[in-house]
Write a protein that holds these residues in place. Sequence first.
Motif, PDB file in Angstrom:
ATOM      1  N   SER A  62      -4.557  16.458  -3.672  1.00 62.32           N
ATOM      2  CA  SER A  62      -4.528  16.781  -5.105  1.00 62.32           C
ATOM      3  C   SER A  62      -4.187  15.559  -5.961  1.00 62.32           C
ATOM      4  N   VAL A  63      -3.411  14.610  -5.391  1.00 71.89           N
ATOM      5  CA  VAL A  63      -3.144  13.370  -6.129  1.00 71.89           C
ATOM      6  C   VAL A  63      -4.457  12.657  -6.433  1.00 71.89           C
ATOM      7  N   PHE A  64      -5.344  12.603  -5.424  1.00 73.07           N
ATOM      8  CA  PHE A  64      -6.602  11.878  -5.620  1.00 73.07           C
ATOM      9  C   PHE A  64      -7.614  12.688  -6.424  1.00 73.07           C
ATOM     10  N   ARG A  65      -7.554  14.002  -6.285  1.00 70.87           N
ATOM     11  CA  ARG A  65      -8.433  14.835  -7.127  1.00 70.87           C
ATOM     12  C   ARG A  65      -8.118  14.600  -8.596  1.00 70.87           C
ATOM     13  N   ASN A  66      -6.817  14.448  -8.891  1.00 70.55           N
ATOM     14  CA  ASN A  66      -6.433  14.195 -10.284  1.00 70.55           C
ATOM     15  C   ASN A  66      -6.946  12.852 -10.784  1.00 70.55           C
ATOM     16  N   LEU A  67      -7.276  11.944  -9.846  1.00 68.84           N
ATOM     17  CA  LEU A  67      -7.849  10.654 -10.238  1.00 68.84           C
ATOM     18  C   LEU A  67      -9.379  10.723 -10.294  1.00 68.84           C
ATOM     19  N   GLY A  68      -9.935  11.903 -10.068  1.00 70.22           N
ATOM     20  CA  GLY A  68     -11.383  12.065 -10.154  1.00 70.22           C
ATOM     21  C   GLY A  68     -12.104  11.940  -8.826  1.00 70.22           C
TER      22      GLY A  68
ATOM     23  N   HIS B 207      -0.086   4.044  -7.526  1.00 73.09           N
ATOM     24  CA  HIS B 207       0.028   5.270  -8.320  1.00 73.09           C
ATOM     25  C   HIS B 207       0.171   6.492  -7.395  1.00 73.09           C
ATOM     26  N   ALA B 208      -0.655   6.536  -6.340  1.00 72.87           N
ATOM     27  CA  ALA B 208      -0.648   7.701  -5.438  1.00 72.87           C
ATOM     28  C   ALA B 208       0.712   7.863  -4.772  1.00 72.87           C
ATOM     29  N   MET B 209       1.313   6.743  -4.354  1.00 67.88           N
ATOM     30  CA  MET B 209       2.607   6.826  -3.665  1.00 67.88           C
ATOM     31  C   MET B 209       3.706   7.292  -4.621  1.00 67.88           C
ATOM     32  N   LYS B 210       3.618   6.850  -5.871  1.00 64.02           N
ATOM     33  CA  LYS B 210       4.610   7.298  -6.857  1.00 64.02           C
ATOM     34  C   LYS B 210       4.436   8.786  -7.134  1.00 64.02           C
TER      35      LYS B 210
ATOM     36  N   SER C   6      10.120   6.205  -8.475  1.00 67.59           N
ATOM     37  CA  SER C   6      10.918   4.998  -8.235  1.00 67.59           C
ATOM     38  C   SER C   6      10.495   4.239  -6.976  1.00 67.59           C
ATOM     39  N   VAL C   7       9.553   4.782  -6.183  1.00 65.75           N
ATOM     40  CA  VAL C   7       9.207   4.041  -4.952  1.00 65.75           C
ATOM     41  C   VAL C   7       8.390   2.797  -5.290  1.00 65.75           C
ATOM     42  N   LYS C   8       8.627   1.764  -4.494  1.00 63.77           N
ATOM     43  CA  LYS C   8       7.870   0.515  -4.649  1.00 63.77           C
ATOM     44  C   LYS C   8       6.885   0.436  -3.498  1.00 63.77           C
ATOM     45  N   THR C   9       5.822  -0.338  -3.684  1.00 62.80           N
ATOM     46  CA  THR C   9       4.859  -0.514  -2.594  1.00 62.80           C
ATOM     47  C   THR C   9       4.745  -1.987  -2.260  1.00 62.80           C
ATOM     48  N   SER C  10       4.375  -2.248  -1.008  1.00 61.12           N
ATOM     49  CA  SER C  10       4.245  -3.626  -0.559  1.00 61.12           C
ATOM     50  C   SER C  10       3.087  -3.667   0.444  1.00 61.12           C
TER      51      SER C  10
ATOM     52  N   SER D 202      -8.029  -6.548   5.319  1.00 59.93           N
ATOM     53  CA  SER D 202      -7.355  -5.284   5.593  1.00 59.93           C
ATOM     54  C   SER D 202      -5.854  -5.456   5.356  1.00 59.93           C
ATOM     55  N   ALA D 203      -5.212  -4.348   5.069  1.00 57.96           N
ATOM     56  CA  ALA D 203      -3.765  -4.429   4.827  1.00 57.96           C
ATOM     57  C   ALA D 203      -3.074  -3.173   5.313  1.00 57.96           C
ATOM     58  N   GLU D 204      -1.796  -3.309   5.590  1.00 55.08           N
ATOM     59  CA  GLU D 204      -0.959  -2.151   5.806  1.00 55.08           C
ATOM     60  C   GLU D 204      -0.099  -2.013   4.563  1.00 55.08           C
ATOM     61  N   MET D 205       0.035  -0.790   4.094  1.00 59.13           N
ATOM     62  CA  MET D 205       0.860  -0.623   2.915  1.00 59.13           C
ATOM     63  C   MET D 205       2.175   0.007   3.311  1.00 59.13           C
ATOM     64  N   MET D 206       3.241  -0.498   2.710  1.00 58.79           N
ATOM     65  CA  MET D 206       4.558   0.088   2.943  1.00 58.79           C
ATOM     66  C   MET D 206       5.091   0.625   1.629  1.00 58.79           C
ATOM     67  N   VAL D 207       5.879   1.679   1.728  1.00 56.53           N
ATOM     68  CA  VAL D 207       6.583   2.148   0.532  1.00 56.53           C
ATOM     69  C   VAL D 207       8.072   1.931   0.771  1.00 56.53           C
TER      70      VAL D 207
END
Length: 385
Positions: free
Chosen positions: A150-156, A270-273, A279-283, A295-300
């Motif tokens: 639903s987070v991504f649906r809200n982004l279209g 945006h999706a992680m927040k 308040s979460v940060k991403t890296s 390619s990347a790995e994302m951390m919160v």
Amino acid sequence: MAYTVPKLKSFSAAALDKAAEKLLAALKQESAAVKTEADWKSFRDRWVGRKNGVLTEINELWLKAASKDAKREVGQRVNELKAAVTQAVDESRQGAATAVIRAGVSVKASSGAVVATLAGPESLDITLPGIRRPLGSEHPVIRTMHEIVSVFRNLGYSVEEGPVIETDYYNFEALNFPPNHPARDTQDTLFIARQESKPQRERLLLRTHTSPVQIRTMEKMKPPVRIVIPGKVHRNDPPDASHSPMFHQVEGLAVDANITFCDLKGTLDHAMKALFGSSVKTSFRPSFFPFTEPSAEMMVSCFICGGSGKRGSEPCRPCKQTGWIEILGCGMVDPNVYGFVDYDPKKVSGFAFGMGADRIAILKYGVDDIQLFFNGDVRFLEQFG
Ligand SMILES: [Zn+2]
């Protein structure tokens, strides 16, 4: 003497009432005698059995035998008797047969007058609690998938799904896996048996990721593409606290003109927040997947300890005291992949990402063993209801 359905000499209202009364009296008596499951079975067969059950008999001897003029009147009584009998059979199974009879099963004449009431000495206490039927609810993993989607649906983004049994072509080849990539090994992938005679790209397997749906979608859709793909995947992993041969992913793909790594970062941040709180940060740190480059790995930042690595004086286990949780893999779609779906890599670019829904559910709900999700133990699942 056991009750038998009589042939009716007259179909007058009075005669019908009398016959109904006798039948209900017998029903009351016999249902009261039901004590065990075996009693109940013979009670049920005798009253609602298809072959010689009382209901079948009244159909034959009363309804079918009634003259055209009497049919309506008789049909109505027969229906009411059927309801009373069915109810008595149902209730007696729950050991509650007597409740129905005590409450009084009444059959009304067409005039509306009650012609037969089986009221016992006790009456129905309507203040007693009823029988509560438990309502089901979403499984925690499915709920997590719905939240991510639903987070991504809200982004279209739109939702796409695909088959769980895939071909090697969609699962590996079109995603730029080289021919001898270790993921193709039976150590990692569950193949459908007896496929050896087929060329490799046609061999069937249980998809190891939801990525084949990216290829299937790009084959049928021209850019711009913005899709999110929830689904079940399989790997040849023995079950333990953090592995399951079956698990769930949510993947996403965005392809358009001029999509850059900035779009990837902004979208996922945006999706992680939206998922874990503002308040979460991403890296991001570099990684490798055959179908994305770079390619990347994302951390919160750990949403359990707030990034401190500690919970009070205790170490924070979910983030291994680092303050960061690895949450998904992502990257810019490798231009080679566009070659498989007839997109022009000079004109389009895009990003893809994928995350494990079970892992996120584990973190969100503080569950310490993935097996708990799939054992089907209602006591565990009820906590999420
Ligand atoms: Zn932590």
